[in-house]
Structure formats: structure tokens, C-alpha cells
Design a protein around this motif. Structure first.
Motif, mmCIF file in Angstrom:
data_model
loop_
_atom_site.group_PDB
_atom_site.id
_atom_site.type_symbol
_atom_site.label_atom_id
_atom_site.label_comp_id
_atom_site.label_asym_id
_atom_site.label_seq_id
_atom_site.Cartn_x
_atom_site.Cartn_y
_atom_site.Cartn_z
ATOM 1 N N LEU A 328 27.156 81.068 45.258
ATOM 2 C CA LEU A 328 27.267 81.635 46.697
ATOM 3 C C LEU A 328 27.088 83.014 46.844
ATOM 4 C CD1 LEU A 328 28.169 80.417 49.669
ATOM 5 C CD2 LEU A 328 30.580 81.253 49.037
ATOM 6 N N ASN A 329 26.178 83.567 47.925
ATOM 7 C CA ASN A 329 26.077 84.781 47.904
ATOM 8 C C ASN A 329 26.810 85.425 49.200
ATOM 9 O OD1 ASN A 329 23.970 84.992 45.849
ATOM 10 N ND2 ASN A 329 22.395 84.268 47.297
ATOM 11 N N LEU A 330 26.981 86.588 49.285
ATOM 12 C CA LEU A 330 27.852 87.042 50.443
ATOM 13 C C LEU A 330 27.035 88.130 51.467
ATOM 14 C CD1 LEU A 330 30.453 87.553 51.749
ATOM 15 C CD2 LEU A 330 31.178 89.069 49.980
ATOM 16 N N GLU A 331 26.818 87.966 52.394
ATOM 17 C CA GLU A 331 26.151 88.959 53.519
ATOM 18 C C GLU A 331 25.026 89.275 52.702
ATOM 19 O OE1 GLU A 331 26.938 89.209 56.623
ATOM 20 O OE2 GLU A 331 28.877 88.796 56.731
ATOM 21 N N ASP A 333 23.657 89.407 49.814
ATOM 22 C CA ASP A 333 23.547 89.915 48.256
ATOM 23 C C ASP A 333 24.404 89.163 47.546
ATOM 24 O OD1 ASP A 333 23.001 91.700 46.406
ATOM 25 O OD2 ASP A 333 23.884 93.678 47.163
ATOM 26 N N LYS A 334 23.953 89.208 46.192
ATOM 27 C CA LYS A 334 24.841 88.462 45.315
ATOM 28 C C LYS A 334 26.222 88.933 45.116
ATOM 29 C CE LYS A 334 21.186 87.158 42.209
ATOM 30 N NZ LYS A 334 20.728 87.377 40.775
ATOM 31 N N MET A 335 27.365 88.248 45.020
ATOM 32 C CA MET A 335 28.701 88.625 44.781
ATOM 33 C C MET A 335 28.784 89.369 43.529
ATOM 34 S SD MET A 335 31.313 86.384 46.532
ATOM 35 C CE MET A 335 31.028 85.088 47.681
ATOM 36 N N SER A 336 29.651 90.591 43.591
ATOM 37 C CA SER A 336 29.509 91.333 42.414
ATOM 38 C C SER A 336 30.930 92.008 42.094
ATOM 39 C CB SER A 336 28.568 92.475 42.296
ATOM 40 O OG SER A 336 28.692 93.324 41.354
ATOM 41 N N GLU A 381 24.810 81.109 51.460
ATOM 42 C CA GLU A 381 25.239 82.513 51.619
ATOM 43 C C GLU A 381 26.299 82.355 52.552
ATOM 44 O OE1 GLU A 381 23.527 86.886 53.230
ATOM 45 O OE2 GLU A 381 22.295 84.860 53.235
ATOM 46 N N PHE A 382 27.403 83.081 52.305
ATOM 47 C CA PHE A 382 28.839 83.270 53.299
ATOM 48 C C PHE A 382 28.167 84.611 54.067
ATOM 49 C CE2 PHE A 382 32.433 84.809 54.665
ATOM 50 C CZ PHE A 382 33.384 83.763 54.856
ATOM 51 N N LYS A 580 31.715 96.631 53.483
ATOM 52 C CA LYS A 580 30.658 97.876 53.563
ATOM 53 C C LYS A 580 31.145 99.079 52.894
ATOM 54 C CE LYS A 580 27.204 95.861 56.669
ATOM 55 N NZ LYS A 580 26.560 96.059 57.783
ATOM 56 N N ASN A 581 32.657 99.313 53.587
ATOM 57 C CA ASN A 581 33.409 100.550 53.059
ATOM 58 C C ASN A 581 33.805 100.477 51.901
ATOM 59 O OD1 ASN A 581 32.591 101.383 55.604
ATOM 60 N ND2 ASN A 581 34.837 100.950 56.767
ATOM 61 N N ASN A 582 34.089 99.443 51.306
ATOM 62 C CA ASN A 582 34.814 99.172 49.909
ATOM 63 C C ASN A 582 33.635 98.962 48.902
ATOM 64 O OD1 ASN A 582 37.063 99.666 51.241
ATOM 65 N ND2 ASN A 582 37.764 97.302 51.168
#
Length: 720
Positions: A328-331, A333-336, A381-382, A580-582
Motif C-alpha cells: 500500500l503506497n501513500l499519496e 509514493d512508497k511508505m518509508s 494507494e492511500f 509533507k512537513n514531517n
């Protein structure tokens, strides 16, 4: 269809070295929970086991990062992860841990049995050794330059910049992360599981026996491994942290984590049996048991090739299915975790479930969206906008809207009671709707049995959609106006009321059916619905689905309450900004496109302290800053400057000793929020162990001020 006597359902053991994100939840735990809740509703004998994976190199590495011990790490994250699952309605029968005595005993017995039977072999190999630390180095304790992209801080198992899987031998200029010195090669002996002996069995069992009923991604990945030729795989390694190998000649060696972790399913079953006075053995030895492993695609090889070989050699049953989800990706991009591009379960709980106007309905909202986008056949994708649309346009506007309208109209048009059904007046639309209710049960059941949870959930929502259409076509509110019209005769009024009765009776019976059918997916909504209908939980038994006699005629139901609430634009924007900020840059890349010149130390600016020497971003990233709330404060005896604080960190309450007593009285700071350095090594001050440090600012007059958020936020929130 022949039904098994019992079911044993497992979900991949999460690693207890940090918080787990919604990608993990969507991959293994939510689909397993949906399936288990369905089996329970079917009154099947089912046990759902899971637990924390607490061995391997990632644990001591995390302990070093947090300045603590491996035991403290697993105790901390085991508790958090277990609570996260409970908060998100994942209904394990037991959530165990691999540090338990039962697991250690079970793993040693498993190894001994295989070794004594000659199913393991020993090999002498050369591995990297740190002469300064006097220890063999696991892959994660070695860093060097990636041969693929040139990143100079790649680990011995993977480059976190380009994602390439590596071995320590491939690194350029490897060094030990323990001492910083180049390691040397040294001979060591380990025990191996010779998978190559079992290729014929695996080829038949997977590629022939299960080629049609297992997911294509599982069969495909297994075929690739088998066709490539299986190799012997080490089951021991040189480490201090783990289960000691039960052989006198294996001093200083532990069981490799991949070997002991899946045995955790067996030890968890044993512990469940101990807790409940049951016999665990039929669940692992009786062929009438159906064993199903729910996993993510990175665990396919372990659960479909390696663990089945272990089970076969040990005399256990083999898995009937291994439903594996993709990622499951996020916005976009891959979750990392390393880049902080993720949505942790804890963050969702803090930001939605635990807030005012949150609670169980938002647990179900997350469960609904993750099931809707479940990566069953390919990566999905979430997005926060997608989450909002799914909740507002489907849960609220379709499912919740139908149930609410049915209850509102019942109270308006049939005096808050279930009206009778007048069979002689049933028309084609009535019969079509009742037929749809009966057919939906079979469709959903077949999809759940086939592990097609996305489609099954869609069918439930689609049934509610058909209910809305039926109600709109029948227009009971229009008939009510005609019934009450001044020129309506008593006979006409009675006829209109019977039509209203039929419509509302069918709609209310549909509501009861929807509660049963949605229960595996949205258990909190199902329980809210049976509360509104004033029926017992037994009504949610699967055998009741499809019935048109679930609610008795004349029975009074409660006033309507909304099942779900809309997600506001402001909430979505807040989450996007937070993400995005974090987020952190990709390892090896600068945070900004334009490098700024280093700031020279200020040594002569009046009224200002000199700036400390420049540090790298990686140094700063090691600091874990979180918001805490002061619960209590008291002066430390014989120490004028010290206050002993009890600080709520969200996941635990900490004692922190702070030198602020000359600036604040204990009473005035209770309830205030502060920023805490949470991963500072413990330090004793006046005999009190302090676990953290409060951040303060000092003005020109030397007065201290708290560094804190502008408004109250959840304790434990990260600061970046």
C-alpha cells in the motif's frame, strides 16, 4: 462443500522495533480479521493468533538508537502495537510475544527435533568479524558504499537510498557500525535448512496442488524461487540477542529470527490453550484443521516455502492458503519509515479515534477505506482525499443514509414500531428487493470464502444502495401525504398506510440484514445497529442473513442515530500538511535542492551565546522530540534547582528530573504541555532516575520559558 473441523488463522508477526503503519494493517491484519469475524459469525471453531516478533538484529539496533536495552525496546513496542490493534478492532484470540518462555521452549524443541532427525546440516563459512567489539557482525551492523548507486551509508542487507538488496560482500569499503573499523573475515560454523532437498515436494504442493486456489502473486513468486534452484538457508547466527541454540558446541549462537518467528504461531496457540483450558495440538496436527496465513508480499517465501518445509519435517499440518497482499503506497509514493513518509496506526488513533467526535465510527471509516483499496492483486494507494470521498460519498451517503432514513421514517410513519407486512399488496419492486436481500448473502459468502474482501464489501454497500433506490421509488412520505389528505376516504387512507407498512417493513428487515453482512468489515457499526434495533448480538450470526423475519412486527425501535460522520476538508488538509512537513529526504540526498552555506560560529555578538559546532542532518534526526503533558510535579529534597515531574507521553508516563525549580513552582506547571527529548539515555539525579529532558528557552534576563505547542495537542505527538 466439506467444512473443516476447526480453523487456525495467523497474521504475520509484526517486528517490535517501532510503530507500525496502515500499510501493515491493510496487508495482513485487517483482511485476517474480516475473515475471522466471518468464520465466528458462521459459528466455526476458529482461533486467531498473532504476536510480536522480538528477536533479530533490528531490536538491538533500535535499542542503540534510543539509548536503551533490547528488552526495554520490545517491552515498549509490544505494548504499543498490541494496543493499536485493539484500538482498531483487530480481534485476536491471543496477541503473544516471541520473548515468552513458552516460545523459547517451543523453538528449541523444534530445532532439536529437526537436528536430531538429520534434517539440518552444518557448514563452516567466513563472515565479517569486528576485532574491536570482538563479535561477528550481522548484515545490519555493517555499512559501506552501495555498488549500485554509490550511496556511502548502505547497510549490509539493503541500500536505503536505491532499495537494492545487498550482501555484506557486495559493499565497497565496509565498516562495522559498532566500532567504526573495517571488519575482517573469520571462520564460523552454522546450522542450515537444506531447502534444495525439498524442491520436488514444493513444486508439486504449490505449483500443482494449489496453482488454482492460491493468489497469482504467491504462486508466481514461489515458482520463481523454485525454478531458480533452492539453496540451504542458515537457521543460526552469531548474536547475543535471541533464542540460544540448544547445543553445547553452539556457544554464542542464537536461532536465526526467520526460523524462530513463524514458530511463534505454534507457541501462541499453546499459550492460548493454556489460558483457556484447551488442547492446542489438534490445531497443528489434525488434518481436519484449516491453517491460513495472512501476510504481505515480502513474507511470501517464508510462509509458502520455508515454513511449510519446517512444518512438514516436524509432522505438522501445512497451510491451506497463504493470502498475500501487495504493498500500500501513500499519496503517490512508497511508505518509508526512514523517510517518515507513512501514516502510523498510532497517529490515526491520536488524530481521529481519540479526538472529540472520533471513536469507533472512525475506526470503521479506516477499516472501510483500507478494504476498499486493499492491494489484493497489485499495489494500491492511500490518499487522504480518497479516504474522505469513501467515507462521505459511500459510508455516509449510501449505507448510513439508508439506515438513518429507514429509522426516521419508521418513527414518522409507523409510530416507531416495525409495521406488519401485507402480503396481498406486495408488488414487483417489493419482491425484487426481498429477492436481492436473499441473493446478497450467497454472493458475499462466496467472496469471503475466496478471500476477495474488496468485492465482498462492495456487495454489502451495493445492497444498501439498492435499498436507497427502492425507498426512493416507493416514496412512503408521498403516500403519507395522500393518506392524510382531506379528501381521502377511510378506505383510501387505510390502503396507503398498508403500502407504507410494506415499504418500511422491508426497509427495516434490510437494515437488520445489513448489520449481519457488514459485521465482518465494520464491527462497530454493526453493534450500533443492533443497539438501535434493540436486539441481542446473536442476531449477527451468519445463518440469520437473508431472512425477512429478523425484526418482529410491533416491536419498538430506538430513535435514529447517525452511524458515521463526514470527514471535513480541514481535517484532510491538516493530514496532508503534516505528512509533507514531517517527511525526511531520501538517504544520501540533501533536504533542499540548493545547499546553504554553513553558519560560522558566533563568538562576538553581544548578548548571544556562541553557536555550537555544525552537525549533520543525520545527527539531528537521531533526536526523538515529543509533546508531553505534566501530570504532577514536586520538589526534590535537598536540591534547590530540581523538580521531579511525572509526564504523560501518550504511550507511557515518565519520571523526568528538571532543573527549573528556581523559575517555576510545582503547582503552576501541572497540566502544561512541554517538549521532551524522549530518547536520551536515563540519568540518575539525587537518586532519582530521569528518563528524558524538557526543552526550555532562556530570555535575555535569564528567565526560563517552556518550549511548547501553541494549543493543546495529544500527548506523544512528534515534534519535527
Amino acid at each position: 462443500m466439506h467444512l473443516p473441523k476447526r480453523y487456525l488463522i495467523t497474521a504475520a508477526l509484526p517486528y517490535a522495533n517501532g510503530l507500525k503503519h496502515i500499510g501493515h494493517l491493510a496487508g495482513a491484519y485487517l483482511p485476517a480479521d474480516i475473515y475471522v469475524r466471518y468464520l465466528r459469525a458462521q459459528k466455526r471453531d476458529v482461533v486467531f493468533v498473532c504476536g510480536s516478533d522480538e528477536h533479530g538484529t533490528a531490536i538491538p539496533i533500535q535499542a542503540m538508537k534510543e539509548g536503551t536495552t533490547p528488552q526495554a525496546i520490545i517491552d515498549k513496542y509490544h505494548g504499543i502495537i498490541k494496543q493499536n490493534f485493539a484500538d482498531l478492532s483487530i480481534s485476536f484470540d491471543i496477541y503473544d510475544r516471541t520473548s515468552s518462555p513458552v516460545h523459547h521452549e517451543t523453538s528449541r524443541e523444534f530445532f532439536t527435533m529437526l537436528n536430531d532427525a538429520g534434517e539440518l546440516e552444518t557448514k563452516e563459512t567466513e563472515q565479517y568479524f569486528d576485532e574491536q567489539a570482538k563479535t561477528f557482525l550481522a548484515d545490519r551492523y555493517i555499512k559501506g558504499t552501495c555498488p549500485n548507486c554509490g550511496y556511502d551509508s548502505a547497510y549490509g542487507d539493503q541500500c536505503e537510498k536505491c532499495g537494492t538488496s545487498l550482501s555484506p560482500d557486495e559493499l565497497i569499503n565496509p565498516v562495522s557500525t559498532l566500532s567504526g573499523h573495517p571488519p575482517v573475515k573469520k571462520k564460523t560454523t552454522h546450522w542450515y535448512l537444506p531447502l534444495n532437498r525439498h524442491e520436488e515436494f514444493l513444486r508439486q504442493w504449490i505449483l500443482e496442488d494449489h496453482k488454482d486456489d492460491w493468489r497469482a502473486n504467491v504462486v508466481g513468486q514461489c515458482k520463481s524461487w523454485i525454478d531458480g534452484g533452492l539453496q540451504a538457508r542458515a537457521v543460526t547466527r552469531d548474536l547475543d540477542w535471541g533464542i540460544k541454540v540448544p547445543l553445547p558446541e553452539a556457544e554464542g549462537k542464537v536461532l536465526y529470527v526467520w526460523f524462530d518467528a513463524p514458530i511463534g504461531y505454534i507457541s501462541a496457540t499453546k499459550q492460548w490453550a493454556i489460558n483457556n483450558g484447551k488442547d492446542w495440538e489438534p490445531y497443528w496436527y489434525d488434518k481436519e484443521t484449516k491453517l491460513v496465513h495472512f501476510i504481505g508480499k515480502d513474507n511470501i517465501v517464508f510462509h509458502a516455502i520455508i515454513f511449510p518445509v519446517m512444518l512438514k519435517l516436524h509432522g505438522n499440518i501445512l497451510p491451506d492458503n497463504v493470502p498475500s497482499n501487495e504493498f500500500l503506497n501513500l499519496e503517490g509514493d512508497k511508505m518509508s519509515t526512514s523517510r517518515n513518509w507513512k501514516l502510523d496506526m498510532q497517529d490515526f488513533i491520536d488524530d481521529f479515534v481519540n479526538r472529540e467526535n472520533g471513536g469507533p465510527q472512525l475506526v470503521d471509516a479506516l477499516r472501510y477505506y483500507l478494504t476498499q483499496i486493499a492491494p489484493e492483486t497489485k499495489d494500491s494507494e492511500f490518499t487522504w482525499k480518497g479516504f474522505q470521498d469513501a467515507v462521505n460519498n459511500e459510508l455516509v451517503a449510501i449505507f448510513g443514509n439508508f439506515v438513518n432514513r429507514a429509522f426516521v421514517l419508521m418513527h414518522k410513519l409507523t409510530h416507531g414500531k416495525v409495521p406488519p407486512l401485507h402480503n396481498e399488496l406486495l408488488d414487483e419492486k417489493d419482491h425484487e428487493m426481498m429477492d436481492e436481500i436473499k441473493k446478497a448473502k450467497a454472493r458475499i459468502e462466496n467472496l469471503l470464502e475466496g478471500y476477495k474482501f474488496r468485492e465482498a464489501q462492495f456487495e454489502v454497500i451495493d445492497l444498501a444502495r439498492k435499498g436507497n433506490k427502492y425507498m426512493q421509488e416507493k416514496e412512503p412520505w408521498i403516500k403519507a401525504k395522500k393518506k392524510d389528505a382531506a379528501d381521502a376516504t377511510p378506505e383510501q387512507s387505510a390502503a396507503f398506510q398498508r403500502e407504507i407498512d410494506n415499504c418500511m417493513h422491508i426497509c427495516l428487515q434490510l437494515c437488520a440484514n445489513l448489520a449481519i453482512l457488514i459485521n465482518p468489515f465494520l464491527p462497530n457499526a454493526a453493534r450500533k445497529m443492533i443497539y438501535l434495533m434493540k436486539v441481542v448480538e446473536k442476531m449477527l450470526d451468519w445463518e440469520n442473513a437473508g431472512s425477512m423475519k429478523l425484526l418482529s412486527v410491533g416491536y419498538s425501535l430506538r430513535a435514529p442515530e447517525l452511524l458515521f460522520r463526514k470527514i471535513e476538508d480541514m481535517e484532510i488538509q491538516e493530514q496532508i500538511d503534516k505528512l509533507k512537513n514531517n517527511s525526511l529526504p531520501v538517504p544520501g540526498e540533501a533536504a533542499a535542492t540548493t545547499a546553504e552555506p554553513a553558519i560560522a560560529p558566533v563568538t562576538d555578538a553581544p548578548g548571544h551565546t556562541a553557536i555550537k559546532p555544525t552537525i549533520q542532518f543525520d545527527d539531528f534526526a537521531k533526536i526523538d522530540l515529543r509533546v508531553g503533558t505534566i501530570l504532577a510535579a514536586e520538589k526534590v529534597e535537598k536540591a534547590d534547582k530540581l523538580l521531579k515531574l511525572s509526564v504523560d507521553m501518550g504511550f507511557e508516563t515518565r519520571t523526568i528530573v528538571s532543573g527549573i525549580a528556581l523559575h517555576f513552582s510545582p503547582d503552576e506547571i501541572v497540566g502544561k504541555q512541554v517538549v521532551v527529548v524522549t530518547n536520551l539515555a536515563p540519568r540518575k539525579m539525587r537518586g532519582i532516575e530521569s528518563n528524558g529532558m524538557i526543552l526550555m528557552a532562556e530570555d535575555a534576563a535569564g528567565k526560563l520559558h517552556f518550549v511548547r505547542p501553541e494549543s493543546m495537542i495529544n500527548a506523544g505527538s512528534g515534534v519535527s
